[in-house]
Scaffold this motif. Structure first.
Motif, PDB file in Angstrom:
ATOM      1  N   ASN A  56       0.828  -1.202   0.000  1.00  0.00           N
ATOM      2  CA  ASN A  56       0.000   0.000   0.000  1.00  0.00           C
ATOM      3  C   ASN A  56       0.862   1.251   0.000  1.00  0.00           C
ATOM      4  N   ALA A  57       0.203   2.389  -0.193  1.00  0.00           N
ATOM      5  CA  ALA A  57       0.943   3.645  -0.333  1.00  0.00           C
ATOM      6  C   ALA A  57       1.509   4.143   0.985  1.00  0.00           C
ATOM      7  N   GLY A  58       0.910   3.744   2.118  1.00  0.00           N
ATOM      8  CA  GLY A  58       1.460   4.086   3.416  1.00  0.00           C
ATOM      9  C   GLY A  58       1.561   5.567   3.707  1.00  0.00           C
ATOM     10  N   SER A 283      18.037   7.237  -1.104  1.00  0.00           N
ATOM     11  CA  SER A 283      16.893   7.356  -0.200  1.00  0.00           C
ATOM     12  C   SER A 283      17.140   8.318   0.956  1.00  0.00           C
ATOM     13  N   GLN A 284      18.390   8.439   1.391  1.00  0.00           N
ATOM     14  CA  GLN A 284      18.678   9.329   2.507  1.00  0.00           C
ATOM     15  C   GLN A 284      18.618  10.803   2.111  1.00  0.00           C
ATOM     16  N   ARG A 285      18.551  11.103   0.819  1.00  0.00           N
ATOM     17  CA  ARG A 285      18.510  12.488   0.362  1.00  0.00           C
ATOM     18  C   ARG A 285      17.094  12.965   0.051  1.00  0.00           C
ATOM     19  N   HIS A 286      16.137  12.105   0.300  1.00  0.00           N
ATOM     20  CA  HIS A 286      14.742  12.489   0.024  1.00  0.00           C
ATOM     21  C   HIS A 286      13.912  12.114   1.240  1.00  0.00           C
ATOM     22  N   LYS A 293      -0.148  15.168 -10.014  1.00  0.00           N
ATOM     23  CA  LYS A 293      -1.526  15.096 -10.483  1.00  0.00           C
ATOM     24  C   LYS A 293      -1.719  13.829 -11.300  1.00  0.00           C
ATOM     25  N   ALA A 294      -2.896  13.247 -11.184  1.00  0.00           N
ATOM     26  CA  ALA A 294      -3.193  12.019 -11.912  1.00  0.00           C
ATOM     27  C   ALA A 294      -3.283  12.283 -13.406  1.00  0.00           C
ATOM     28  N   ALA A 295      -2.841  11.306 -14.194  1.00  0.00           N
ATOM     29  CA  ALA A 295      -2.978  11.397 -15.646  1.00  0.00           C
ATOM     30  C   ALA A 295      -4.455  11.365 -16.021  1.00  0.00           C
ATOM     31  N   HIS A 296      -4.784  11.972 -17.155  1.00  0.00           N
ATOM     32  CA  HIS A 296      -6.166  12.047 -17.609  1.00  0.00           C
ATOM     33  C   HIS A 296      -6.735  10.644 -17.784  1.00  0.00           C
ATOM     34  N   GLY A 297      -7.878  10.378 -17.143  1.00  0.00           N
ATOM     35  CA  GLY A 297      -8.542   9.089 -17.264  1.00  0.00           C
ATOM     36  C   GLY A 297      -8.043   8.028 -16.305  1.00  0.00           C
ATOM     37  N   SER A 298      -7.067   8.353 -15.462  1.00  0.00           N
ATOM     38  CA  SER A 298      -6.506   7.352 -14.555  1.00  0.00           C
ATOM     39  C   SER A 298      -7.315   7.284 -13.270  1.00  0.00           C
ATOM     40  N   PRO A 299      -7.303   6.116 -12.593  1.00  0.00           N
ATOM     41  CA  PRO A 299      -8.010   6.002 -11.324  1.00  0.00           C
ATOM     42  C   PRO A 299      -7.270   6.744 -10.220  1.00  0.00           C
ATOM     43  N   PRO A 300      -7.956   7.203  -9.184  1.00  0.00           N
ATOM     44  CA  PRO A 300      -7.325   8.006  -8.137  1.00  0.00           C
ATOM     45  C   PRO A 300      -6.161   7.322  -7.444  1.00  0.00           C
ATOM     46  N   MET A 301      -6.224   5.962  -7.287  1.00  0.00           N
ATOM     47  CA  MET A 301      -5.135   5.297  -6.580  1.00  0.00           C
ATOM     48  C   MET A 301      -3.852   5.237  -7.404  1.00  0.00           C
ATOM     49  N   SER A 302      -3.894   5.710  -8.656  1.00  0.00           N
ATOM     50  CA  SER A 302      -2.721   5.693  -9.514  1.00  0.00           C
ATOM     51  C   SER A 302      -2.046   7.053  -9.611  1.00  0.00           C
ATOM     52  N   VAL A 303      -2.395   7.976  -8.714  1.00  0.00           N
ATOM     53  CA  VAL A 303      -1.729   9.276  -8.687  1.00  0.00           C
ATOM     54  C   VAL A 303      -0.234   9.057  -8.447  1.00  0.00           C
ATOM     55  N   PRO A 304       0.641   9.577  -9.317  1.00  0.00           N
ATOM     56  CA  PRO A 304       2.080   9.329  -9.135  1.00  0.00           C
ATOM     57  C   PRO A 304       2.620  10.050  -7.908  1.00  0.00           C
ATOM     58  N   HIS A 305       3.477   9.354  -7.176  1.00  0.00           N
ATOM     59  CA  HIS A 305       4.112   9.987  -6.024  1.00  0.00           C
ATOM     60  C   HIS A 305       5.471   9.355  -5.744  1.00  0.00           C
ATOM     61  N   LEU A 306       6.402  10.214  -5.347  1.00  0.00           N
ATOM     62  CA  LEU A 306       7.742   9.804  -4.942  1.00  0.00           C
ATOM     63  C   LEU A 306       7.744   9.795  -3.420  1.00  0.00           C
ATOM     64  N   ASP A 307       7.772   8.598  -2.871  1.00  0.00           N
ATOM     65  CA  ASP A 307       7.362   8.376  -1.492  1.00  0.00           C
ATOM     66  C   ASP A 307       8.507   7.896  -0.617  1.00  0.00           C
ATOM     67  N   THR A 308       8.761   8.589   0.471  1.00  0.00           N
ATOM     68  CA  THR A 308       9.621   8.044   1.512  1.00  0.00           C
ATOM     69  C   THR A 308       8.845   6.971   2.269  1.00  0.00           C
ATOM     70  N   ARG A 309       9.433   5.798   2.398  1.00  0.00           N
ATOM     71  CA  ARG A 309       8.828   4.702   3.163  1.00  0.00           C
ATOM     72  C   ARG A 309       9.848   4.182   4.161  1.00  0.00           C
ATOM     73  N   ILE A 310       9.402   3.920   5.364  1.00  0.00           N
ATOM     74  CA  ILE A 310      10.240   3.299   6.389  1.00  0.00           C
ATOM     75  C   ILE A 310       9.556   2.013   6.798  1.00  0.00           C
ATOM     76  N   ILE A 311      10.117   0.893   6.356  1.00  0.00           N
ATOM     77  CA  ILE A 311       9.540  -0.421   6.588  1.00  0.00           C
ATOM     78  C   ILE A 311      10.591  -1.304   7.233  1.00  0.00           C
ATOM     79  N   LEU A 317      12.653   4.356  -1.042  1.00  0.00           N
ATOM     80  CA  LEU A 317      11.788   5.208  -1.844  1.00  0.00           C
ATOM     81  C   LEU A 317      10.923   4.339  -2.738  1.00  0.00           C
ATOM     82  N   LEU A 318       9.677   4.746  -2.886  1.00  0.00           N
ATOM     83  CA  LEU A 318       8.776   4.113  -3.841  1.00  0.00           C
ATOM     84  C   LEU A 318       8.307   5.170  -4.815  1.00  0.00           C
ATOM     85  N   PHE A 319       8.171   4.780  -6.073  1.00  0.00           N
ATOM     86  CA  PHE A 319       7.551   5.670  -7.050  1.00  0.00           C
ATOM     87  C   PHE A 319       6.497   4.883  -7.803  1.00  0.00           C
ATOM     88  N   GLY A 320       5.405   5.537  -8.053  1.00  0.00           N
ATOM     89  CA  GLY A 320       4.299   4.912  -8.776  1.00  0.00           C
ATOM     90  C   GLY A 320       3.009   5.258  -8.057  1.00  0.00           C
TER      91      GLY A 320
END
Length: 499
Positions: A56-58, A283-286, A293-311, A317-320
């Protein structure tokens, strides 16, 4: 390994050992410790599907940075009403977690939550104009106190250097930032909740138990038909109340229950792929969740994001995510899931949704056909100096969007979450996806209000509930002081930033 099922009947059976069941079970045991609760999970451990940290996007969804919650109106203003709902729903989760930390049920909040700024990032004159208006309206509301805005490349570079290095600054850009955001590992949180539940009397948690069917009992309550996925043994459990929090698997069980409230419901699965970077020098620099913003016609859960994750204590980093299509309703599901879900009652709503959502279909087809090169070109829009060999592909969890009969149309495709309950309040089934996990406490309260309203009284559960969630019954969207007070208190307990 699988474990034998108890012979004694349960008061409550929960299907699925994800964040939803874990949260609801925790709340119910706090309200009435004598309850006997049985949790059934088909896999070998809890939080292996949508609740898993890598699935998940977390975000710790507080609708700070997700622009799909703040659509522009025709006159250029921005509607922030949905964002405010999600924003204050996350406060309920923060309060519940803070209670559990204070009680000692969760020893260390940093095992699942970390401070992380939430940012929205756009480029191009029209998008900058939109974000400027969005900031104007959001920052004027007390729920978004402390939101910052900048169109200055130097300032933005200080906040998110990887996004700015190598970027052509002649193009207009803009960002908003809220430093009080969080990164949440819902897989870790689910494990913590399940662990503290397993230590309590009256709680039984069984793995490798697949629920094949639900049958209403003539005298009330439900028979739950269970198959052991290891031994293949079959058994039947009984309970007056059943909660289905089985992610994509909930659709089929709703249909099998036969309750009229579930008539016409179906599901549309959307799969996803992340690009993942575990390289420390990157990853330590972000340190931010940067949403575009979501691409035209894309579902909301597909909004692109460059994400810091701590797991598991490791920063990545996750992107997508890059959307795709699979007929599975669960990551560990069957390719026949979608086809089995088609019933006479939902054929017309599903066909109507298909007819009216060709843009979504075209978008998913284009995503499936994308090469790795195309995927990295999208990442390059957010990280211009990306090096492809630093990143790997990771498959996200399945998201099953709700299809149901509409008021003005035959069928409606919903992108949120929805709780379907029986008229006699004996069954609650949770459907849908985002914002999901981040509003688990809000969903638990919705189950209480719909199915246990007779116990939400001053001489029963209500005083205890206000201990768990002090602002229960208070509208944080209108009560600014209560909003500030609870955020300051929970930030101190959860080690989050407060502004």
């Amino acid at each position: 390994m699988s474990t034998p099922l108890p012979g004694a009947p349960a008061d409550i059976i929960m299907i699925g050992a994800g964040i939803m069941s874990a949260t609801l079970a925790t709340v119910l045991k706090e309200l009435e410790p004598s309850l006997n609760i049985t949790i059934l999970e088909a896999l070998q451990d809890c939080a292996q599907e949508s609740s898993n940290g890598w699935n998940n996007a977390g975000t710790g969804h507080a609708a700070n940075c997700e622009m799909n919650y703040t659509p522009a109106r025709a006159d250029g203003t921005v509607d922030i009403s949905e964002a405010l709902e999600v924003n204050t729903e996350f406060d309920l989760s923060r309060q519940l977690w803070s209670y559990l930390v204070t009680k000692g049920a969760i020893p260390d909040p940093q095992a699942f939550i970390h401070p992380c700024p939430h940012m929205s990032f756009v480029w191009g004159e029209d998008n900058v104009k939109y974000l400027r208006q969005r900031f104007k309206e959001m920052s004027a509301h007390h729920c978004y106190r402390g939101m910052e805005y900048s169109e200055d490349p130097k300032q933005i570079a200080e906040w998110i250097p990887l996004v700015m290095e190598g970027r052509d600054t002649s193009e207009p850009i803009a960002v908003t930032r809220i430093v009080s955001g969080a990164d949440v590992d819902y897989g870790a949180l689910t494990h913590l909740l399940i662990q503290q539940l397993s230590c309590q009397p009256g709680v039984q948690i069984h793995y490798y138990k697949h629920v094949d069917d639900l049958t209403r009992q003539p005298g009330g309550g439900w028979q739950v038909h269970v198959r052991d996925t290891v031994s293949k043994a079959r058994d039947t459990l009984h309970a007056p109340f059943v909660f289905v929090g089985a992610g994509g698997g909930a659709i089929e069980l709703l249909q099998k229950s036969g309750i009229p409230e579930g008539h016409g419901y179906g599901g549309f699965p959307v799969s996803g792929v992340w690009l993942r970077c575990d390289v420390d020098r990157v990853s330590q620099r972000h340190h931010a969740k940067v949403y575009g913003k979501a691409a035209h016609g894309s579902p909301p859960m597909s909004v692109p994001h460059l994400d810091t994750r701590i797991i598991n204590g490791k920063k990545s980093l996750l992107f997508g995510p890059y959307a795709g299509f699979s007929s599975r309703f669960l990551k560990h599901g069957s390719i026949t899931d979608l086809f089995r879900s088609v019933r006479p009652g939902n054929v017309l709503p599903m066909l109507d949704v298909a007819k009216n959502n060709w843009q979504l279909t075209e978008y998913l087809v284009s995503q499936v056909l994308q090469s790795s090169g195309h995927q990295f070109e999208m990442l390059r829009q957010y990280y211009p100096e990306v090096r492809q060999h630093d990143w790997t592909h990771a498959v996200a969890g399945q998201r099953v969007q709700i299809i149901k009969p509409g008021k003005d149309t035959v069928g409606v495709l919903e992108f949120g979450t929805e709780l379907v309950t029986s008229a006699d309040h004996s069954l609650a089934v949770l459907l849908g996806a985002s914002p999901g996990a981040s509003t688990a406490a809000f969903i638990a309260l919705e189950v209480l209000q719909r199915c246990f309203a007779d116990r939400l009284t001053p001489d029963a559960w209500l005083p205890r509930l206000k201990t768990l969630i002090p602002t229960y019954g208070v509208d944080l969207k209108t009560d600014s002081q209560a909003c500030f007070d609870t955020r300051k208190q929970t930030a101190a307990i959860l080690h989050l930033d407060y502004v």
